[in-house]
Design a protein around this motif. Structure first.
Motif, short mmCIF file in Angstrom:
data_model
loop_
_atom_site.label_atom_id
_atom_site.label_comp_id
_atom_site.label_asym_id
_atom_site.label_seq_id
_atom_site.Cartn_x
_atom_site.Cartn_y
_atom_site.Cartn_z
N TYR A 83 0.82 -1.20 0.00
CA TYR A 83 0.00 0.00 0.00
C TYR A 83 0.86 1.26 0.00
O TYR A 83 0.68 2.15 -0.82
CB TYR A 83 -0.96 0.03 1.19
CG TYR A 83 -1.82 1.26 1.14
CD1 TYR A 83 -2.89 1.34 0.25
CD2 TYR A 83 -1.53 2.37 1.92
CE1 TYR A 83 -3.65 2.48 0.15
CE2 TYR A 83 -2.29 3.51 1.83
CZ TYR A 83 -3.35 3.57 0.95
OH TYR A 83 -4.10 4.71 0.84
N HIS A 87 0.90 2.00 -3.89
CA HIS A 87 -0.36 2.71 -4.11
C HIS A 87 -0.38 4.13 -3.57
O HIS A 87 -0.79 5.06 -4.26
CB HIS A 87 -1.52 1.92 -3.49
CG HIS A 87 -1.69 0.57 -4.10
ND1 HIS A 87 -2.25 0.38 -5.34
CD2 HIS A 87 -1.36 -0.67 -3.65
CE1 HIS A 87 -2.27 -0.90 -5.63
NE2 HIS A 87 -1.72 -1.57 -4.62
N GLN A 88 0.05 4.33 -2.35
CA GLN A 88 -0.08 5.62 -1.69
C GLN A 88 0.64 6.76 -2.40
O GLN A 88 0.14 7.88 -2.38
CB GLN A 88 0.38 5.50 -0.23
CG GLN A 88 -0.07 6.64 0.66
CD GLN A 88 0.86 7.82 0.62
OE1 GLN A 88 2.07 7.66 0.44
NE2 GLN A 88 0.32 9.00 0.77
N PRO A 89 1.77 6.56 -3.08
CA PRO A 89 2.38 7.67 -3.79
C PRO A 89 1.50 8.28 -4.89
O PRO A 89 1.69 9.44 -5.27
CB PRO A 89 3.65 7.05 -4.40
CG PRO A 89 3.99 5.94 -3.48
CD PRO A 89 2.67 5.39 -3.04
N HIS A 90 0.51 7.55 -5.38
CA HIS A 90 -0.36 8.06 -6.44
C HIS A 90 -1.47 8.95 -5.90
O HIS A 90 -1.93 9.85 -6.59
CB HIS A 90 -0.96 6.91 -7.24
CG HIS A 90 0.09 6.07 -7.91
ND1 HIS A 90 0.85 6.52 -8.95
CD2 HIS A 90 0.51 4.81 -7.65
CE1 HIS A 90 1.70 5.58 -9.32
NE2 HIS A 90 1.51 4.52 -8.54
N ALA A 91 -1.95 8.67 -4.71
CA ALA A 91 -3.00 9.46 -4.05
C ALA A 91 -3.11 8.98 -2.60
O ALA A 91 -2.69 7.86 -2.29
CB ALA A 91 -4.34 9.30 -4.76
N GLN A 96 -8.81 6.26 -4.33
CA GLN A 96 -8.19 7.08 -5.37
C GLN A 96 -6.96 6.41 -5.99
O GLN A 96 -6.63 6.68 -7.13
CB GLN A 96 -7.76 8.43 -4.79
CG GLN A 96 -8.90 9.28 -4.29
CD GLN A 96 -8.38 10.50 -3.54
OE1 GLN A 96 -7.44 10.42 -2.76
NE2 GLN A 96 -9.03 11.64 -3.79
N ASN A 97 -6.26 5.57 -5.23
CA ASN A 97 -4.99 5.04 -5.71
C ASN A 97 -5.02 3.56 -6.07
O ASN A 97 -3.99 2.98 -6.38
CB ASN A 97 -3.88 5.31 -4.69
CG ASN A 97 -4.10 4.63 -3.35
OD1 ASN A 97 -4.71 3.57 -3.28
ND2 ASN A 97 -3.60 5.24 -2.29
#
Length: 146
Positions: A83, A87-91, A96-97
């Motif tokens: 995560y 994933h988290q670097p995108h949003a 959202q991610n």
């Protein structure tokens, strides 16, 4: 009603463990072998291939209820890594991610670290024989009554 629900807790946890672990293992098989329409990762590719191995092996161990707590802890940690690293670097938010599966698997596996395997797990066989398996709580030891 609370007493009746409490007496079924080990069975609810056991069913929860089985369903979550089956989905987790299938996710790993999808990434590792391209099963179920997934795309396989090249052997040794960081971090995808290693994550898939943890998902498959950890999912299968949790599925049968063998070394549930350590397998669930490692599985939860791998999903937290997925995560925050993927994933988290995108949003910020999982919606959202695309990190909803990683977040859900992370928290579901973390719950199993604290609850143990519940009913239907191989870990219970070791405990019943006085071996080194995880300790059963009083609620797990009570028979289900109608």
């Amino acid at each position: 009603m609370s007493g009746r629900l409490d007496s079924t807790r080990p069975y609810a946890i056991g069913l929860f463990r089985i369903v979550v672990a089956l989905l987790f293992a299938c996710h790993g098989a999808s990434t590792l072998f391209g099963a179920f329409g997934g795309q396989s990762q090249p052997a040794g590719a960081w971090p995808g291939w290693y994550a898939a191995v943890i998902q498959l092996v950890g999912g299968l161990l949790v599925l049968v209820g063998l070394y549930t707590r350590p397998a669930a802890l490692i599985s939860s940690g791998s999903m937290a890594f997925a995560y925050f690293k993927v994933h988290q670097p995108h949003a910020l938010l999982p919606i959202q991610n695309g990190g909803e599966p990683a977040a859900m698997f992370c928290w579901a596996m973390l719950l199993l670290v604290f609850t143990g395997s519940g009913a239907f797990g191989v870990d219970r066989l070791f405990t019943a024989r006085g071996g080194t398996g995880e300790q059963m709580s009083a609620a797990e030891q009570e028979p289900v009554t109608a």
